[in-house]
Motif scaffolding. Structure first.
Motif, PDB file in Angstrom:
ATOM      1  N   ALA A 152       0.852  -1.188   0.000  1.00  0.00           N
ATOM      2  CA  ALA A 152       0.000   0.000   0.000  1.00  0.00           C
ATOM      3  C   ALA A 152       0.888   1.239   0.000  1.00  0.00           C
ATOM      4  O   ALA A 152       1.627   1.464   0.967  1.00  0.00           O
ATOM      5  CB  ALA A 152      -0.918  -0.006   1.225  1.00  0.00           C
ATOM      6  N   LEU A 153       0.833   2.009  -1.071  1.00  0.00           N
ATOM      7  CA  LEU A 153       1.603   3.254  -1.171  1.00  0.00           C
ATOM      8  C   LEU A 153       0.618   4.402  -0.957  1.00  0.00           C
ATOM      9  O   LEU A 153      -0.139   4.768  -1.856  1.00  0.00           O
ATOM     10  CB  LEU A 153       2.290   3.345  -2.533  1.00  0.00           C
ATOM     11  N   ARG A 179       5.413  10.574  -8.767  1.00  0.00           N
ATOM     12  CA  ARG A 179       6.686  10.176  -9.377  1.00  0.00           C
ATOM     13  C   ARG A 179       7.281   8.941  -8.714  1.00  0.00           C
ATOM     14  O   ARG A 179       7.979   8.141  -9.353  1.00  0.00           O
ATOM     15  CB  ARG A 179       7.676  11.350  -9.268  1.00  0.00           C
ATOM     16  N   GLU A 180       7.016   8.768  -7.417  1.00  0.00           N
ATOM     17  CA  GLU A 180       7.642   7.684  -6.668  1.00  0.00           C
ATOM     18  C   GLU A 180       7.040   6.319  -6.973  1.00  0.00           C
ATOM     19  O   GLU A 180       7.673   5.293  -6.710  1.00  0.00           O
ATOM     20  CB  GLU A 180       7.519   7.958  -5.161  1.00  0.00           C
ATOM     21  N   ILE A 181       5.827   6.271  -7.530  1.00  0.00           N
ATOM     22  CA  ILE A 181       5.167   4.984  -7.766  1.00  0.00           C
ATOM     23  C   ILE A 181       5.899   4.165  -8.832  1.00  0.00           C
ATOM     24  O   ILE A 181       6.355   3.049  -8.552  1.00  0.00           O
ATOM     25  CB  ILE A 181       3.680   5.177  -8.143  1.00  0.00           C
ATOM     26  N   PRO A 182       6.056   4.681 -10.084  1.00  0.00           N
ATOM     27  CA  PRO A 182       6.822   3.899 -11.067  1.00  0.00           C
ATOM     28  C   PRO A 182       8.279   3.694 -10.650  1.00  0.00           C
ATOM     29  O   PRO A 182       8.884   2.672 -10.975  1.00  0.00           O
ATOM     30  CB  PRO A 182       6.722   4.737 -12.353  1.00  0.00           C
ATOM     31  N   GLU A 183       8.828   4.664  -9.923  1.00  0.00           N
ATOM     32  CA  GLU A 183      10.206   4.533  -9.445  1.00  0.00           C
ATOM     33  C   GLU A 183      10.332   3.357  -8.482  1.00  0.00           C
ATOM     34  O   GLU A 183      11.289   2.568  -8.556  1.00  0.00           O
ATOM     35  CB  GLU A 183      10.627   5.836  -8.756  1.00  0.00           C
ATOM     36  N   VAL A 229      -2.501   2.032  -4.696  1.00  0.00           N
ATOM     37  CA  VAL A 229      -1.917   3.376  -4.749  1.00  0.00           C
ATOM     38  C   VAL A 229      -2.966   4.444  -4.454  1.00  0.00           C
ATOM     39  O   VAL A 229      -4.048   4.455  -5.047  1.00  0.00           O
ATOM     40  CB  VAL A 229      -1.298   3.638  -6.140  1.00  0.00           C
ATOM     41  N   ALA A 230      -2.640   5.344  -3.518  1.00  0.00           N
ATOM     42  CA  ALA A 230      -3.420   6.568  -3.292  1.00  0.00           C
ATOM     43  C   ALA A 230      -2.391   7.683  -3.117  1.00  0.00           C
ATOM     44  O   ALA A 230      -1.761   7.789  -2.063  1.00  0.00           O
ATOM     45  CB  ALA A 230      -4.303   6.439  -2.056  1.00  0.00           C
ATOM     46  N   THR A 231      -2.177   8.464  -4.163  1.00  0.00           N
ATOM     47  CA  THR A 231      -1.097   9.447  -4.155  1.00  0.00           C
ATOM     48  C   THR A 231      -1.482  10.702  -3.365  1.00  0.00           C
ATOM     49  O   THR A 231      -2.625  10.883  -2.964  1.00  0.00           O
ATOM     50  CB  THR A 231      -0.715   9.834  -5.591  1.00  0.00           C
ATOM     51  N   SER A 232      -0.500  11.577  -3.174  1.00  0.00           N
ATOM     52  CA  SER A 232      -0.690  12.764  -2.345  1.00  0.00           C
ATOM     53  C   SER A 232      -1.729  13.714  -2.918  1.00  0.00           C
ATOM     54  O   SER A 232      -2.307  14.523  -2.189  1.00  0.00           O
ATOM     55  CB  SER A 232       0.649  13.503  -2.170  1.00  0.00           C
ATOM     56  N   ASP A 233      -1.982  13.650  -4.243  1.00  0.00           N
ATOM     57  CA  ASP A 233      -2.973  14.543  -4.845  1.00  0.00           C
ATOM     58  C   ASP A 233      -4.390  13.974  -4.753  1.00  0.00           C
ATOM     59  O   ASP A 233      -5.346  14.643  -5.131  1.00  0.00           O
ATOM     60  CB  ASP A 233      -2.626  14.824  -6.309  1.00  0.00           C
ATOM     61  N   ASP A 234      -4.552  12.733  -4.269  1.00  0.00           N
ATOM     62  CA  ASP A 234      -5.883  12.176  -4.034  1.00  0.00           C
ATOM     63  C   ASP A 234      -6.497  12.811  -2.798  1.00  0.00           C
ATOM     64  O   ASP A 234      -5.784  13.382  -1.950  1.00  0.00           O
ATOM     65  CB  ASP A 234      -5.807  10.655  -3.856  1.00  0.00           C
TER      66      ASP A 234
END
Length: 435
Positions: free
Chosen positions: A190-191, A197-201, A218-223
């Motif tokens: 769980a990210l 940018r860090e997900i594909p990295e 994935v739930a990124t910071s912009d979610d």
């Protein structure tokens, strides 16, 4: 046919879908009316004049209205738009088809590999933790392929452990080592709250692009805050599904701090009072709701959980770090000093601990760990004296032994990011160094 017979035949079927209306739109929440709902219910918000809708959750109710926190954003909604109840509740579809995929908290694929295949079943996102009396004893070692952890902080199947570190110390690289080296048939990552940018990295650099038997949520910071919050619970529901099939699951979450920050946003928007560092009470109480769902259950498999905790300014007294330590069965502390000195992975074995190590390893192993820590501690305490030549060999027999073994101990603690060492090999090397 009599009217009463028709009613009985229909039962509780809903022939026309009832709906409420949006009364007020705030920057982070929506107030609705004219619909009977309960706290925690899932609803759909639908704009009238534009093709836009999003799912939300009822978080507060008063006599005439209720508050919905949306998973998406409030932009585009206005007073009078409709609110519908979702009959299925807050649940996701889980199954074997998720393995090897990257999905969002609603199990929608975001990896451009098409629709998820195979049979899937509904699983609730929110669920009570394992009953205390149904928890199995943690008595089997869980190898992660990292020498410092397998030797000095040995994990057990069903253990919950935290990795505590400041920014830029090397958490993601260590997590990649754990995912690649762990002896687990299923891995759920769980990210939460990470930069896009860090997900594909993380996938290509730290995991080498290999997602075999791995699910990434994935739930990124912009979610939205709600997406970040329930992304963690969705990932745990996936792990619970595979555990119910009798498999041992590795659950990894990065990070608990951003998960708590999401709850802080939600709590403050609902009027909760801020406490230490601005965290409302719900940010603290939500941690055990997630963490206690990991573990070993009788008659099923196990979930061995690794949570990362971002320690702001390397302050271990941070309220989230402090609360996490009290819930987890061990803590792995990463040191910025070790990173700066070139020792990787930068695990401070003297400040770290596993609460189950004595239950999963042999007496010989425990004795070697205690001796290693004692000698390593002596080296750290007398490092300045040794460097300036003020210490004379023969003054302290134990310190003399530590100086003799210094090079071998430091070599044992070092490990390249893509190097994997079996548990048996790690224990053998530890015993050799401590002879």
């Amino acid at each position: 046919m009599l009217l009463t017979e028709i009613r009985e035949g229909l039962g509780e079927k809903e022939l026309s879908r009832t709906f409420g209306e949006i009364k007020k739109v705030d920057p982070t929440k929506i107030v609705g009316e004219k619909l009977s709902v309960r706290v925690g219910e899932s609803v759909t918000l639908k704009a009238k004049n534009i093709d836009y809708s999003t799912v939300g959750m009822v978080t507060e109710i008063d006599e005439t209205s209720f508050t919905v926190t949306p998973f998406g954003f409030v932009d585009g909604f206005k007073s009078g738009d409709r609110i519908y109840k979702n009959s299925s509740g807050l649940s996701i579809k889980v199954g074997e088809g998720l393995l090897g995929r990257v999905v969002n908290p609603f199990m929608e694929p975001i990896d451009d590999k098409g629709a998820i295949q195979g049979k899937r079943v509904e699983a609730p996102i929110m669920k009570a933790p394992i009953s205390a009396m149904k928890r199995g004893l943690i008595d089997t070692p869980f190898s992660v392929g990292v020498k410092s952890i397998d030797a000095h902080l040995t994990l057990g199947k069903g253990q919950k452990v935290g990795i505590f570190a400041g920014s830029g110390v090397g958490k993601s690289t260590l997590l990649g080592m754990v995912v690649r080296g762990a002896e687990a048939p299923v891995k759920v990552v769980a990210l939460i709250g990470e930069r896009g940018r860090e997900i594909p990295e993380f996938i290509h650099k730290n995991l080498g692009g290999n997602l075999e038997n791995t699910v990434i949520v994935v739930a990124t910071s912009d979610d939205s805050a709600l997406m970040r919050k329930y992304g963690a619970f969705s990932a745990m529901s996936i792990a619970e599904h595979f555990k119910s099939t009798g498999r041992d699951v590795l659950f990894i979450m990065d990070s608990v701090t951003r998960f708590a920050m999401a709850q802080r946003e939600i709590g403050l928007s609902l009027g909760e009072p801020p406490t230490s560092k601005g965290y409302p009470p719900s940010s603290i109480s939500i941690l055990p709701q997630l963490m206690e769902r990991a573990g070993k259950e009788e008659g099923q498999g196990s979930i061995t959980a690794v949570f990362t905790v971002l320690v702001e300014g390397d302050d271990m007294s941070d309220p989230i770090a402090d609360q996490s330590r009290s819930i987890l069965d061990g803590h792995i502390v990463l040191s910025r000093e070790l990173t700066d000195s070139g020792l990787y992975p930068p695990i401070n074995i003297l400040n770290s601990a596993s609460r189950v190590i004595s239950d999963v390893v042999s007496v010989e192993h425990i004795e070697a760990v205690q001796k290693f820590k004692r000698l390593y501690s002596l080296l750290k305490e007398n490092e300045t004296l040794i460097r300036i030549g003020a210490y004379q060999m023969g003054s302290d027999r134990e310190l003399d032994m530590a100086i003799e073994k210094k090079e071998a101990m430091e070599k044992f603690l070092k490990q390249a990011p893509y190097e994997q060492v079996s548990f048996r090999e790690t224990v053998t090397k530890l015993l050799e160094v401590m002879r």
